[in-house]
Design an enzyme around this catalytic site. Structure first.
Site, PDB file in Angstrom:
ATOM      1  N   VAL A  27       0.848  -1.205   0.000  1.00 25.83           N
ATOM      2  CA  VAL A  27       0.000   0.000   0.000  1.00 25.83           C
ATOM      3  C   VAL A  27       0.884   1.258   0.000  1.00 25.83           C
ATOM      4  CG1 VAL A  27      -1.835   1.266   1.184  1.00 25.83           C
ATOM      5  CG2 VAL A  27      -1.934  -1.214   1.087  1.00 25.83           C
ATOM      6  N   GLY A  28       2.059   1.164   0.612  1.00 26.77           N
ATOM      7  CA  GLY A  28       2.998   2.290   0.586  1.00 26.77           C
ATOM      8  C   GLY A  28       3.300   2.726  -0.840  1.00 26.77           C
ATOM      9  N   GLU A  30       6.104   4.723   6.642  1.00 28.17           N
ATOM     10  CA  GLU A  30       6.534   3.847   7.743  1.00 28.17           C
ATOM     11  C   GLU A  30       6.016   2.457   7.412  1.00 28.17           C
ATOM     12  OE1 GLU A  30       8.443   4.585  10.258  1.00 28.17           O
ATOM     13  OE2 GLU A  30       8.467   6.764  10.217  1.00 28.17           O
ATOM     14  N   CYS A  84       5.532  -4.117  13.651  1.00 24.34           N
ATOM     15  CA  CYS A  84       6.435  -3.926  12.516  1.00 24.34           C
ATOM     16  C   CYS A  84       7.888  -4.158  12.904  1.00 24.34           C
ATOM     17  CB  CYS A  84       6.276  -2.524  11.944  1.00 24.34           C
ATOM     18  SG  CYS A  84       6.521  -1.246  13.192  1.00 24.34           S
TER      19      CYS A  84
HETATM   20  P1  NAD Z   1      -2.155  -1.756   5.249  1.00 28.01           P
HETATM   21  O1  NAD Z   1      -1.150  -1.236   4.305  1.00 28.01           O
HETATM   22  O2  NAD Z   1      -3.032  -2.865   4.813  1.00 28.01           O
HETATM   23  O3  NAD Z   1      -3.149  -0.602   5.744  1.00 28.01           O
HETATM   24  C1  NAD Z   1      -2.674   0.632   6.265  1.00 28.01           C
HETATM   25  C2  NAD Z   1      -3.673   1.715   5.943  1.00 28.01           C
HETATM   26  O4  NAD Z   1      -3.741   1.871   4.536  1.00 28.01           O
HETATM   27  C3  NAD Z   1      -5.086   1.459   6.442  1.00 28.01           C
HETATM   28  O5  NAD Z   1      -5.611   2.651   6.978  1.00 28.01           O
HETATM   29  C4  NAD Z   1      -5.827   1.080   5.175  1.00 28.01           C
HETATM   30  O6  NAD Z   1      -7.203   1.415   5.185  1.00 28.01           O
HETATM   31  C5  NAD Z   1      -5.099   1.882   4.116  1.00 28.01           C
HETATM   32  N1  NAD Z   1      -5.202   1.280   2.787  1.00 28.01           N
HETATM   33  C6  NAD Z   1      -5.418  -0.009   2.469  1.00 28.01           C
HETATM   34  N2  NAD Z   1      -5.457  -0.154   1.125  1.00 28.01           N
HETATM   35  C7  NAD Z   1      -5.244   1.075   0.591  1.00 28.01           C
HETATM   36  C8  NAD Z   1      -5.177   1.590  -0.733  1.00 28.01           C
HETATM   37  N3  NAD Z   1      -5.344   0.793  -1.795  1.00 28.01           N
HETATM   38  N4  NAD Z   1      -4.940   2.899  -0.905  1.00 28.01           N
HETATM   39  C9  NAD Z   1      -4.767   3.702   0.165  1.00 28.01           C
HETATM   40  N5  NAD Z   1      -4.831   3.277   1.437  1.00 28.01           N
HETATM   41  C10 NAD Z   1      -5.081   1.981   1.661  1.00 28.01           C
HETATM   42  O7  NAD Z   1      -1.321  -2.113   6.564  1.00 28.01           O
HETATM   43  P2  NAD Z   1      -1.847  -2.768   7.889  1.00 28.01           P
HETATM   44  O8  NAD Z   1      -2.279  -4.160   7.562  1.00 28.01           O
HETATM   45  O9  NAD Z   1      -2.814  -1.878   8.571  1.00 28.01           O
HETATM   46  O10 NAD Z   1      -0.538  -2.809   8.784  1.00 28.01           O
HETATM   47  C11 NAD Z   1       0.381  -3.824   8.723  1.00 28.01           C
HETATM   48  C12 NAD Z   1       1.618  -3.402   7.979  1.00 28.01           C
HETATM   49  O11 NAD Z   1       2.053  -2.145   8.459  1.00 28.01           O
HETATM   50  C13 NAD Z   1       2.789  -4.329   8.209  1.00 28.01           C
HETATM   51  O12 NAD Z   1       3.488  -4.476   7.020  1.00 28.01           O
HETATM   52  C14 NAD Z   1       3.633  -3.592   9.237  1.00 28.01           C
HETATM   53  O13 NAD Z   1       4.987  -3.966   9.240  1.00 28.01           O
HETATM   54  C15 NAD Z   1       3.433  -2.192   8.819  1.00 28.01           C
HETATM   55  N6  NAD Z   1       3.651  -1.301   9.947  1.00 28.01           N
HETATM   56  C16 NAD Z   1       4.706  -0.455   9.926  1.00 28.01           C
HETATM   57  C17 NAD Z   1       4.942   0.365  11.015  1.00 28.01           C
HETATM   58  C18 NAD Z   1       6.079   1.336  11.070  1.00 28.01           C
HETATM   59  O14 NAD Z   1       6.035   2.227  11.918  1.00 28.01           O
HETATM   60  N7  NAD Z   1       7.072   1.221  10.232  1.00 28.01           N
HETATM   61  C19 NAD Z   1       4.094   0.309  12.112  1.00 28.01           C
HETATM   62  C20 NAD Z   1       3.023  -0.569  12.079  1.00 28.01           C
HETATM   63  C21 NAD Z   1       2.801  -1.354  10.982  1.00 28.01           C
END
Ligand code: NAD
Length: 475
Positions: A199-200, A217, A251
């Site tokens: 998603v990033g 992040e 994470c």
């Molecule tokens: P995710 O990427 O699925 O979701 C994160 C956010 O993105 C949510 O709010 C979601 O609604 C939104 N999202 C989902 N699809 C999207 C799209 N197509 N376009 C725009 N936004 C969208 O991540 P998650 O499952 O919530 O979290 C888990 C991941 O996050 C793991 O990979 C973890 O390592 C990482 N993480 C990183 C940190 C850090 O600080 N580096 C902290 C926590 C989690």
């Protein structure tokens, strides 16, 4: 404002309100931000019981774990910002080289403007409101899109934000990927995204349309190395805590272990003992264990289970397992040894309570395994040998290194937090979070009359050429 085709009209109106407020904020005294952040901290403490309830409902977290992993880090961030903001906002004087004689320069930290914060579900409160503290400290407005996978916490944040902040300063908009997609079409001045690497990439592509800066992040597989010199008991205790906190849904959790073969059995034994000490209050770890949380949803439960089954099929040995319960999403801690490096569990981020262990006979085997994978968010080394620590620290590019412990780098208020390449970029926390939401703007002031640069004005005659030659010699 730019033309915004296909954006929800309500979002557009809200964004415009934020953009107008952000413009007004630029000239307000920074002391107002300090007061606001301080009283927001008090508001969070007053609402601790609501935070406990929401996290219990979403992730089965005990009150104490919620305090340790959600409330405490957020309050630390808030108190640190309140204490330090006066220093952070202070313009930094910049020395003038000889060619700029007579000028004075400084770096001013200006707010970026209207910002978007997109949060994840794993520490949904702290990882969404922590960036908000940096955002407000830097003098911006924030629209927040929390994760839809933790609906109780998401709703709580919406309510708390509504109760505490003015709508044009901070607004929570709940929703899923579709809502996030709509928001990403708006020309924000900065996007702070916490979530998955996949998603990033979507967020970064969307930001490119408006040339909006991003902090990403992200996650990844954080390797954990244990050599024969390590204090195995310390390592087992600290890894048991770091790996199984929030049921491995962190994470920065150690993702896999590479251990010297000569100490592998002893370490596994100690690790099992330490996991029991943490969670087997009633003799075993089961769905009644009060301090052990839950997997966020059935999809992730099944994903983690499939990773374990795949590794076992490919020859991994089960060192620790027990009855899990899909209905209540209780996933028993799992330790696997002899895990093949080509198994799926060694490819994707585990994000669950499963710890694969791979032993090495020679230290030469360590780097190829780590370097074959994307750059991790955390890198953990358990060893008492300084040369070994240094060699690994220099050889592996990672978001952060933690020696003889794990996870702790996250909560240190004076350290920047973030990844590199696939684990993200841009930094969070404390002054680094403030900088992420600030534009470091140089302001140069020229003196009256003749200036050094005027010697280089046309016509480009011999005098100018002589000046250039002098400068080339003396610069
Ligand atoms: P995710 O990427 O699925 O979701 C994160 C956010 O993105 C949510 O709010 C979601 O609604 C939104 N999202 C989902 N699809 C999207 C799209 N197509 N376009 C725009 N936004 C969208 O991540 P998650 O499952 O919530 O979290 C888990 C991941 O996050 C793991 O990979 C973890 O390592 C990482 N993480 C990183 C940190 C850090 O600080 N580096 C902290 C926590 C989690």
């Amino acid at each position: 404002m730019e033309k915004l085709a296909g954006v929800d009209a309500d979002f557009k109106v809200m964004f415009e309100k934020h953009a107008a407020r952000a413009q007004r904020l630029r000239t307000e005294p920074w002391q107002n931000r300090k007061k606001l952040i301080k009283s927001f901290g008090e508001f969070v403490i007053q609402n601790r019981h609501r935070i406990h309830e929401a996290l219990k409902a979403d992730l089965g977290k005990s009150e104490t774990e919620t305090d340790i992993s959600e409330v405490f880090p957020l309050i630390t961030e808030i108190k640190h910002a309140v204490r330090e903001l006066g220093n952070w906002v202070e313009p930094e004087p910049i020395d003038a080289p000889i060619t700029y004689l007579g000028t004075t320069s400084e770096l001013q930290y200006e707010p970026k403007g209207a910002c978007l914060i997109i949060g994840p579900w794993n520490f949904p409160f702290m990882l969404t409101l922590g960036p908000l503290v940096s955002c407000l400290a830097a003098g911006n407005t924030a629209i927040i899109k929390p994760s839809e996978l933790t609906p109780h916490t998401s709703q709580l944040m919406r309510d708390m934000v509504k109760e505490f902040f003015e709508e044009d300063l901070v607004t929570v908009i709940e929703g899923d990927a579709q809502v996030a997609t709509q928001l990403l079409k708006l020309p924000f001045d900065h996007i702070f995204f916490t979530g998955s690497t996949s998603v990033g990439k979507i967020v970064m592509r969307a930001a490119a349309d408006h040339l909006c800066s991003v902090t990403l992040e992200l996650g990844g597989k954080s390797p954990t190395i244990i050599d024969a010199s390590a204090n195995l008991n310390d390592a087992a205790k600290r890894i048991a805590f770091g790996k199984f906190l929030n049921v491995g849904q962190a994470c920065v959790a150690p993702d896999y272990i590479l251990i010297d073969k000569t100490v592998e059995l002893e370490f596994i034994d100690l690790l099992k003992q330490n996991i029991s000490k943490l969670y087997a209050a009633n003799g075993s770890i089961n769905s009644q264990s009060p301090d052990y949380g839950r997997i966020v949803n059935a999809r992730n439960f099944n994903r983690i289970d499939a990773l374990v089954q795949d590794a076992i099929q490919l020859g991994a040995k089960v060192e620790l397992n027990g009855a899990s319960d899909a209905t209540s999403r209780f996933f028993h801690p799992v330790i696997l040894s002899g895990v093949p490096t080509d198994s799926k569990i060694m490819e994707e981020e585990i994000f669950g309570p499963v710890l694969p262990i791979i032993s090495f006979s020679s230290e030469e085997e360590i780097l190829p395994i780590i370097l074959a994978r994307p750059k991790p968010l955390g890198f953990y080394i358990f060893s008492t040998r300084k040369a070994f620590q240094q060699k690994l620290t220099e050889s592996v590019s990672a978001g952060a290194v933690c020696i003889n412990d794990c996870v702790l780098q996250f909560t240190h208020p004076n350290l920047p937090f973030g990844g590199t390449n696939a684990s993200g970029f841009g930094k969070a926390h404390g002054r680094y979070g403030f900088l992420a939401f600030s534009n470091e703007k140089p302001v140069l002031k020229q003196k009256r009359g003749i200036t050094m640069s005027s010697f280089l004005y046309p016509p480009f005659n011999n005098r100018v050429k002589r000046t250039i030659n002098l400068m080339l010699r003396w610069l």
